[in-house]
Design a protein around this motif. Structure first.
Motif, mmCIF file in Angstrom:
data_model
loop_
_atom_site.group_PDB
_atom_site.id
_atom_site.type_symbol
_atom_site.label_atom_id
_atom_site.label_comp_id
_atom_site.label_asym_id
_atom_site.label_seq_id
_atom_site.Cartn_x
_atom_site.Cartn_y
_atom_site.Cartn_z
ATOM 1 N N PHE A 117 0.890 -1.174 -0.163
ATOM 2 C CA PHE A 117 -0.130 -0.069 0.029
ATOM 3 C C PHE A 117 0.821 1.235 -0.036
ATOM 4 C CE2 PHE A 117 -2.673 3.160 2.457
ATOM 5 C CZ PHE A 117 -3.466 3.430 1.169
ATOM 6 N N LYS A 118 1.907 1.265 0.603
ATOM 7 C CA LYS A 118 2.937 2.246 0.619
ATOM 8 C C LYS A 118 3.692 2.606 -0.779
ATOM 9 C CE LYS A 118 4.495 2.075 5.557
ATOM 10 N NZ LYS A 118 5.734 1.983 6.279
ATOM 11 N N ILE A 119 3.707 1.397 -1.312
ATOM 12 C CA ILE A 119 4.263 1.625 -2.658
ATOM 13 C C ILE A 119 3.375 2.350 -3.513
ATOM 14 C CG2 ILE A 119 4.977 0.246 -4.725
ATOM 15 C CD1 ILE A 119 6.151 -1.613 -3.137
ATOM 16 N N ALA A 120 2.227 1.733 -3.589
ATOM 17 C CA ALA A 120 1.072 2.279 -4.589
ATOM 18 C C ALA A 120 0.445 3.754 -3.996
ATOM 19 C CB ALA A 120 -0.336 1.500 -4.325
ATOM 20 N N ALA A 121 0.493 4.297 -2.948
ATOM 21 C CA ALA A 121 0.001 5.435 -2.525
ATOM 22 C C ALA A 121 1.161 6.449 -2.724
ATOM 23 C CB ALA A 121 -0.500 5.354 -0.811
ATOM 24 N N ALA A 122 2.474 5.972 -2.616
ATOM 25 C CA ALA A 122 3.521 7.208 -2.861
ATOM 26 C C ALA A 122 3.693 7.601 -4.097
ATOM 27 C CB ALA A 122 4.866 6.384 -2.401
ATOM 28 N N ARG A 123 2.919 6.830 -4.962
ATOM 29 C CA ARG A 123 2.984 7.243 -6.524
ATOM 30 C C ARG A 123 2.086 8.495 -6.863
ATOM 31 N NH1 ARG A 123 3.544 1.368 -9.162
ATOM 32 N NH2 ARG A 123 5.731 0.641 -8.420
ATOM 33 N N GLU A 158 -4.593 -1.257 -8.832
ATOM 34 C CA GLU A 158 -3.723 -2.285 -9.948
ATOM 35 C C GLU A 158 -2.288 -2.248 -9.352
ATOM 36 O OE1 GLU A 158 -4.307 -0.359 -13.591
ATOM 37 O OE2 GLU A 158 -6.439 -1.231 -13.822
ATOM 38 N N ASP A 159 -1.874 -1.022 -8.854
ATOM 39 C CA ASP A 159 -0.467 -0.662 -8.395
ATOM 40 C C ASP A 159 -0.371 -1.824 -7.005
ATOM 41 O OD1 ASP A 159 0.168 0.634 -10.337
ATOM 42 O OD2 ASP A 159 0.151 2.615 -9.404
ATOM 43 N N PHE A 160 -1.387 -1.856 -6.291
ATOM 44 C CA PHE A 160 -1.448 -2.485 -4.914
ATOM 45 C C PHE A 160 -1.265 -3.909 -5.273
ATOM 46 C CE2 PHE A 160 -3.888 -4.806 -1.646
ATOM 47 C CZ PHE A 160 -3.108 -4.512 -0.436
ATOM 48 N N ASP A 161 -2.240 -4.444 -6.084
ATOM 49 C CA ASP A 161 -2.398 -5.935 -6.520
ATOM 50 C C ASP A 161 -1.100 -6.301 -7.033
ATOM 51 O OD1 ASP A 161 -4.887 -5.683 -5.657
ATOM 52 O OD2 ASP A 161 -5.721 -5.661 -7.615
ATOM 53 N N SER A 162 -0.429 -5.551 -7.842
ATOM 54 C CA SER A 162 0.865 -6.097 -8.689
ATOM 55 C C SER A 162 1.887 -6.143 -7.441
ATOM 56 C CB SER A 162 1.394 -4.789 -9.537
ATOM 57 O OG SER A 162 2.462 -5.151 -10.068
ATOM 58 N N ALA A 163 2.044 -5.051 -6.504
ATOM 59 C CA ALA A 163 3.269 -5.001 -5.610
ATOM 60 C C ALA A 163 2.829 -6.264 -4.598
ATOM 61 C CB ALA A 163 3.219 -3.565 -4.810
ATOM 62 N N LEU A 164 1.566 -6.454 -4.183
ATOM 63 C CA LEU A 164 1.225 -7.554 -3.091
ATOM 64 C C LEU A 164 1.402 -8.857 -3.741
ATOM 65 C CD1 LEU A 164 0.282 -8.183 -0.430
ATOM 66 C CD2 LEU A 164 -2.040 -8.161 -1.386
ATOM 67 N N LEU A 168 -5.637 -14.062 -5.081
ATOM 68 C CA LEU A 168 -6.580 -14.379 -6.067
ATOM 69 C C LEU A 168 -7.351 -12.877 -6.202
ATOM 70 C CD1 LEU A 168 -7.947 -17.754 -4.657
ATOM 71 C CD2 LEU A 168 -6.437 -17.431 -6.450
ATOM 72 N N ASP A 169 -7.594 -12.068 -5.474
ATOM 73 C CA ASP A 169 -8.349 -10.840 -5.432
ATOM 74 C C ASP A 169 -8.138 -10.095 -4.291
ATOM 75 O OD1 ASP A 169 -10.080 -8.958 -6.893
ATOM 76 O OD2 ASP A 169 -11.798 -9.802 -5.852
ATOM 77 N N THR A 170 -8.259 -8.713 -4.610
ATOM 78 C CA THR A 170 -8.417 -7.785 -3.374
ATOM 79 C C THR A 170 -9.225 -6.836 -3.979
ATOM 80 O OG1 THR A 170 -6.708 -6.393 -4.557
ATOM 81 C CG2 THR A 170 -5.726 -7.949 -3.299
#
Length: 282
Positions: free
Chosen positions: A130-136, A151-157, A169-171
């Motif tokens: 979440f930190k990675i996705a939010a910082a963008r 999408e960014d969160f799913d990719s990183a997780l 499977l899903d978020t």
């Protein structure tokens, strides 16, 4: 008597042997049900190769089998981060995942129970993703472009949990909140935008009214120009005579029954205009 005692001992021994055989038999196999994976440990050491669904033989008394549920699991995990514009953003994610059955042995060796997987692996990796996705993006972009944030969160997780044998499977983002300071800023911005839109509308209305005045002035000037050209043309005096009569009639004055208009000057080229005004009133 002696033979009877021997028979009793034989019966007792047979019973003990039967019991031991039954106990050995029960502890010599394990059945893994669908949706499960087993990890065989002998003398406390996990053996390679997960036990998938079906019947499996195991050494009695010195071995244990840990069963893992490999069906879809769902947990809600909170996360908090700072955005690109240094605003606090809080979220809650519903994560659907399952354990890779082929990785059950490694999970048993490194993480242990399913609860450990959630608290020690999934929860902290959710926070980091979440930190990675939010910082963008800014906090406003995080709210207005929520799908891109997910999408960014799913990719990183997914990338982080895959190496632990956990398949995401899903978020779902079930809650996304921001600081009270930003909420006030959003409200003030909306008010300012409404005022700006109102000012634009008033300016446009004034501009349209001014243009209407210009058009009316142009129309009046054009009418005067046409009237002047008409008066200069042949028969222009007739137009003036008709205008005078119309104005007299609209004013309500008592008009004479017969009216003669035109120049009496002999040198005048105008033609006398004689008519009965009673016809106009009728």
């Amino acid at each position: 008597m002696k033979n009877q005692q021997i028979g009793n001992w034989q019966s007792l021994l047979a019973g003990i042997l039967t019991s031991l055989i039954i106990i050995l038999s029960i502890n010599s196999f394990v059945i893994v049900n669908p949706g499960e994976a087993g990890v065989l440990s002998i003398l406390g050491k996990a053996r390679d190769g997960a036990l998938l669904e079906g019947f499996h033989i195991k050494p009695p008394f010195i071995s244990t089998v840990d069963i893992y549920d490999v069906t879809v699991q769902k947990y809600e995990i909170p996360a908090q981060s700072s955005t690109k514009d240094l605003q606090e953003l809080t979220a809650k994610f519903a994560i659907n995942f399952r354990i890779d059955p082929t990785q059950a042995v490694e999970i048993r060796r490194k993480q242990g129970t399913l609860q450990n997987i959630v608290t020690k692996i999934i929860a902290p990796q959710t926070q980091e993703s979440f930190k990675i996705a939010a910082a963008r993006r800014t906090v406003e972009e995080s709210i207005t472009r929520r799908s891109e944030l997910k999408e960014d969160f799913d990719s990183a997780l997914g990338e982080r949990l895959d190496k632990y044998g956990i398949i995401v499977l899903d978020t779902s983002v079930i809650d996304l909140t921001f600081s009270p300071e930003f909420a006030r800023a959003v409200e003030e911005k909306q008010i300012a935008e409404q005022r700006a839109q109102r000012a634009v509308y008033v300016a446009q209305e004034a501009e349209q009214e001014a243009q209407a005045e210009v058009n009316r002035a142009k129309g009046k000037a054009e009418a005067q120009r046409l009237l002047a050209e008409t008066l200069k043309a042949q028969g222009g005096e007739l137009v003036l005579q008709k205008e005078a009569i119309e104005a007299w009639k609209m004013g309500g004055a008592q008009m004479p029954r017969v009216l003669v208009m035109g120049g009496s000057d002999k040198n005048s080229n105008s033609v006398p205009f004689i008519f009965n005004t009673g016809n106009l009133q009728n």
